[in-house]
Design an enzyme around this catalytic site. Sequence first.
Site, PDB file in Angstrom:
ATOM      1  N   GLU A   1      79.879 -44.764  11.860  1.00 55.02           N
ATOM      2  CA  GLU A   1      80.533 -44.842  13.172  1.00 55.02           C
ATOM      3  C   GLU A   1      81.504 -43.676  13.192  1.00 55.02           C
ATOM      4  O   GLU A   1      82.241 -43.454  12.217  1.00 55.02           O
ATOM      5  CB  GLU A   1      81.293 -46.155  13.322  1.00 55.02           C
ATOM      6  CG  GLU A   1      80.404 -47.363  13.558  1.00 55.02           C
ATOM      7  CD  GLU A   1      79.715 -47.345  14.918  1.00 55.02           C
ATOM      8  OE1 GLU A   1      80.272 -46.740  15.857  1.00 55.02           O
ATOM      9  OE2 GLU A   1      78.620 -47.918  15.035  1.00 55.02           O
TER      10      GLU A   1
ATOM     11  N   PHE B   1      74.006 -37.014  16.103  1.00 54.41           N
ATOM     12  CA  PHE B   1      74.276 -35.620  16.498  1.00 54.41           C
ATOM     13  C   PHE B   1      74.012 -34.619  15.364  1.00 54.41           C
ATOM     14  O   PHE B   1      73.109 -33.776  15.435  1.00 54.41           O
ATOM     15  CB  PHE B   1      75.726 -35.555  17.009  1.00 54.41           C
ATOM     16  CG  PHE B   1      76.340 -34.194  17.092  1.00 54.41           C
ATOM     17  CD1 PHE B   1      75.671 -33.116  17.670  1.00 54.41           C
ATOM     18  CD2 PHE B   1      77.635 -33.980  16.606  1.00 54.41           C
ATOM     19  CE1 PHE B   1      76.267 -31.864  17.759  1.00 54.41           C
ATOM     20  CE2 PHE B   1      78.238 -32.738  16.691  1.00 54.41           C
ATOM     21  CZ  PHE B   1      77.547 -31.675  17.259  1.00 54.41           C
ATOM     22  N   ILE B   2      74.774 -34.720  14.289  1.00 57.22           N
ATOM     23  CA  ILE B   2      74.626 -33.720  13.227  1.00 57.22           C
ATOM     24  C   ILE B   2      73.338 -33.970  12.454  1.00 57.22           C
ATOM     25  O   ILE B   2      72.608 -33.039  12.093  1.00 57.22           O
ATOM     26  CB  ILE B   2      75.856 -33.727  12.291  1.00 57.22           C
ATOM     27  CG1 ILE B   2      77.136 -33.538  13.108  1.00 57.22           C
ATOM     28  CG2 ILE B   2      75.731 -32.624  11.250  1.00 57.22           C
ATOM     29  CD1 ILE B   2      78.416 -33.745  12.326  1.00 57.22           C
TER      30      ILE B   2
ATOM     31  N   ASN C   1      85.750 -30.304  13.041  1.00 54.71           N
ATOM     32  CA  ASN C   1      85.069 -30.742  14.274  1.00 54.71           C
ATOM     33  C   ASN C   1      83.847 -29.893  14.591  1.00 54.71           C
ATOM     34  O   ASN C   1      83.946 -28.663  14.611  1.00 54.71           O
ATOM     35  CB  ASN C   1      86.028 -30.644  15.466  1.00 54.71           C
ATOM     36  CG  ASN C   1      87.070 -31.732  15.436  1.00 54.71           C
ATOM     37  OD1 ASN C   1      87.869 -31.799  14.507  1.00 54.71           O
ATOM     38  ND2 ASN C   1      87.062 -32.590  16.444  1.00 54.71           N
TER      39      ASN C   1
ATOM     40  N   LYS D   1      86.395 -43.373   6.510  1.00 52.19           N
ATOM     41  CA  LYS D   1      85.710 -42.263   5.850  1.00 52.19           C
ATOM     42  C   LYS D   1      86.390 -41.952   4.508  1.00 52.19           C
ATOM     43  O   LYS D   1      85.720 -41.635   3.527  1.00 52.19           O
ATOM     44  CB  LYS D   1      85.721 -41.005   6.730  1.00 52.19           C
ATOM     45  CG  LYS D   1      84.863 -41.086   7.983  1.00 52.19           C
ATOM     46  CD  LYS D   1      83.384 -41.270   7.726  1.00 52.19           C
ATOM     47  CE  LYS D   1      82.717 -40.051   7.142  1.00 52.19           C
ATOM     48  NZ  LYS D   1      81.226 -40.228   7.054  1.00 52.19           N
TER      49      LYS D   1
ATOM     50  N   ASN E   1      93.470 -28.106  22.382  1.00 49.29           N
ATOM     51  CA  ASN E   1      92.527 -28.699  23.334  1.00 49.29           C
ATOM     52  C   ASN E   1      92.554 -27.992  24.695  1.00 49.29           C
ATOM     53  O   ASN E   1      91.530 -27.929  25.377  1.00 49.29           O
ATOM     54  CB  ASN E   1      92.792 -30.196  23.486  1.00 49.29           C
ATOM     55  CG  ASN E   1      92.510 -30.935  22.188  1.00 49.29           C
ATOM     56  OD1 ASN E   1      91.706 -30.468  21.385  1.00 49.29           O
ATOM     57  ND2 ASN E   1      93.169 -32.067  21.975  1.00 49.29           N
TER      58      ASN E   1
ATOM     59  N   THR F   1      84.532 -35.940   6.572  1.00 44.29           N
ATOM     60  CA  THR F   1      85.300 -35.217   7.587  1.00 44.29           C
ATOM     61  C   THR F   1      86.620 -34.698   7.003  1.00 44.29           C
ATOM     62  O   THR F   1      87.152 -35.280   6.038  1.00 44.29           O
ATOM     63  CB  THR F   1      85.599 -36.180   8.759  1.00 44.29           C
ATOM     64  OG1 THR F   1      86.652 -35.650   9.544  1.00 44.29           O
ATOM     65  CG2 THR F   1      86.070 -37.550   8.276  1.00 44.29           C
ATOM     66  N   ASP F   2      87.177 -33.666   7.648  1.00 44.92           N
ATOM     67  CA  ASP F   2      88.503 -33.195   7.228  1.00 44.92           C
ATOM     68  C   ASP F   2      89.603 -34.153   7.695  1.00 44.92           C
ATOM     69  O   ASP F   2      90.755 -34.018   7.290  1.00 44.92           O
ATOM     70  CB  ASP F   2      88.760 -31.766   7.736  1.00 44.92           C
ATOM     71  CG  ASP F   2      88.760 -31.640   9.256  1.00 44.92           C
ATOM     72  OD1 ASP F   2      88.478 -32.644   9.955  1.00 44.92           O
ATOM     73  OD2 ASP F   2      89.057 -30.533   9.760  1.00 44.92           O
ATOM     74  N   GLU F   3      89.234 -35.134   8.539  1.00 44.48           N
ATOM     75  CA  GLU F   3      90.257 -36.051   9.068  1.00 44.48           C
ATOM     76  C   GLU F   3      90.829 -36.957   7.975  1.00 44.48           C
ATOM     77  O   GLU F   3      91.871 -37.565   8.152  1.00 44.48           O
ATOM     78  CB  GLU F   3      89.692 -36.873  10.239  1.00 44.48           C
ATOM     79  CG  GLU F   3      89.198 -35.960  11.343  1.00 44.48           C
ATOM     80  CD  GLU F   3      88.859 -36.654  12.656  1.00 44.48           C
ATOM     81  OE1 GLU F   3      89.383 -37.727  12.930  1.00 44.48           O
ATOM     82  OE2 GLU F   3      88.057 -36.063  13.414  1.00 44.48           O
TER      83      GLU F   3
ATOM     84  N   TYR G   1      89.081 -44.664  11.919  1.00 42.97           N
ATOM     85  CA  TYR G   1      87.885 -43.865  11.554  1.00 42.97           C
ATOM     86  C   TYR G   1      88.159 -43.085  10.271  1.00 42.97           C
ATOM     87  O   TYR G   1      87.378 -43.145   9.310  1.00 42.97           O
ATOM     88  CB  TYR G   1      87.529 -42.904  12.698  1.00 42.97           C
ATOM     89  CG  TYR G   1      86.606 -41.776  12.282  1.00 42.97           C
ATOM     90  CD1 TYR G   1      85.301 -42.024  11.861  1.00 42.97           C
ATOM     91  CD2 TYR G   1      87.046 -40.440  12.311  1.00 42.97           C
ATOM     92  CE1 TYR G   1      84.451 -40.980  11.466  1.00 42.97           C
ATOM     93  CE2 TYR G   1      86.200 -39.399  11.927  1.00 42.97           C
ATOM     94  CZ  TYR G   1      84.911 -39.675  11.501  1.00 42.97           C
ATOM     95  OH  TYR G   1      84.078 -38.652  11.114  1.00 42.97           O
TER      96      TYR G   1
END
Length: 363
Positions: free
Chosen positions: A84, A12-13, A187, A162, A257, A133-135, A158
């Site tokens: 992933e 995607f990115i 996101n 990361k 959401n 990611t910020d996650e 995930y």
Amino acid sequence: MDTILVTGGAGFIGCNFVRMALRQTVSRVVVFDKLTYAGSLLNLKDVEHHPRYEFVRGDIADRRLVAEVLQGFRPTSIVHFAAETHVDRSIEGPRNFLDANVIGTFELLEAALAYYRGLGEKGRDFRFVHVSTDEVYGSLGPQGYFREDSHYAPNSPYAASKAAADHFVRAYFRTFNLPTLITNCSNNYGYYQFPEKLVPLMLLNAAAGRNLPIYGDGLNVRDWLFVEDHCAAVLAVLRYGKIGEKYNIGGGNELNNLQMLEALCSALDERLPAKENPALKARGLTSYLQLRVFVPDRPGHDRRYATDTSRIRNELGWRPACRFEDGIRRTVRWYLDNTAWCETVLAGRSGARPPFIPDNHQS
Ligand code: NAD
Ligand code: TYD
């Protein structure tokens, strides 16, 4: 001619980044991608004949192949997107995330370090940009923002994978002087996102009159950024970032959401009015939001992500260019205009998880 090696460039990115790099630089762009369920050559179809574009299929964990590719193409930089990426899949099967994101990044770093050392003086401008990611920072309460010095507290497999990759990248800078930079982004939404993530999943389900599954109470907050703004930020970090530094990237656009779903449904209604959509008529419904169903929450579901992006704004002059309303409209239009892409990538999918929760699934 400079060469950028883009791992995960068929995802995607990555594919949006490849397009931007071909447009905005004079570099050759070599994509290195395993083509998992999430990667597709369809994502790069429009650039396949570009004179500065090359593609190699391979796994970043295959150090020998990566070493051959590095020797063959002699890149001046590596931008590392390959991973992933879907949290739900990481809950169902964390092993792939360890293999791709941790071992894969480690093997890539090893190959990159050997190559970089071999460059000697010529390696002065070499850069390794690790896209993260910020996650990795975990979950926020109602207040506060992730800063680059926020402590790591990953909650999903995930995010943990990361985070581990980020630590290895940092260690290869501190210990071996590999010129690395790390980005931690919020996101993304936009074109070519595999239809399992919130935005494309909801769009396709709504257009087809299928249920829209909201996890838990739907009040989890994400900071949404248009994918091209993320790509521009990565390009800015590659060109002007400080070696050894990390940069947070985010849209400054927090939505829970339920709000995101409302925005999506209203943008969809503009292009494909629910009242005229036969799939909704068949169910006796007149609005896309009527398809919303609350389903059991994702285990370990992070409540809020929000990023402080002052470093990249102040030091590199980056800021998001796309207004959320425009980005969402463009995204809706792209998915409606590219139903053949959606069907093809979904038909090639692997893994146990269905792309949407069936209509009979109620909490
Ligand atoms: P994606 O899942 O759409 O694409 C991942 C790509 O990596 C695919 O083309 C896949 O084939 C490739 N890949 C996976 N394992 C590989 C391996 N072992 N070797 C070579 N290629 C492999 O992911 P995305 O959403 O484009 O994310 C790209 C990167 O950006 C990831 O590192 C992700 O953690 C990070 N990121 C994503 C978001 C987001 O919102 N999507 C936000 C912040 C950071
Ligand atoms: P997702 O797109 O999977 O990104 P991430 O988990 O990396 O933030 O999910 C975004 C948000 O949407 C997250 O809070 C989980 C929620 N969500 C749903 O409510 N329903 C869904 O079907 C999906 C895929 C996500």
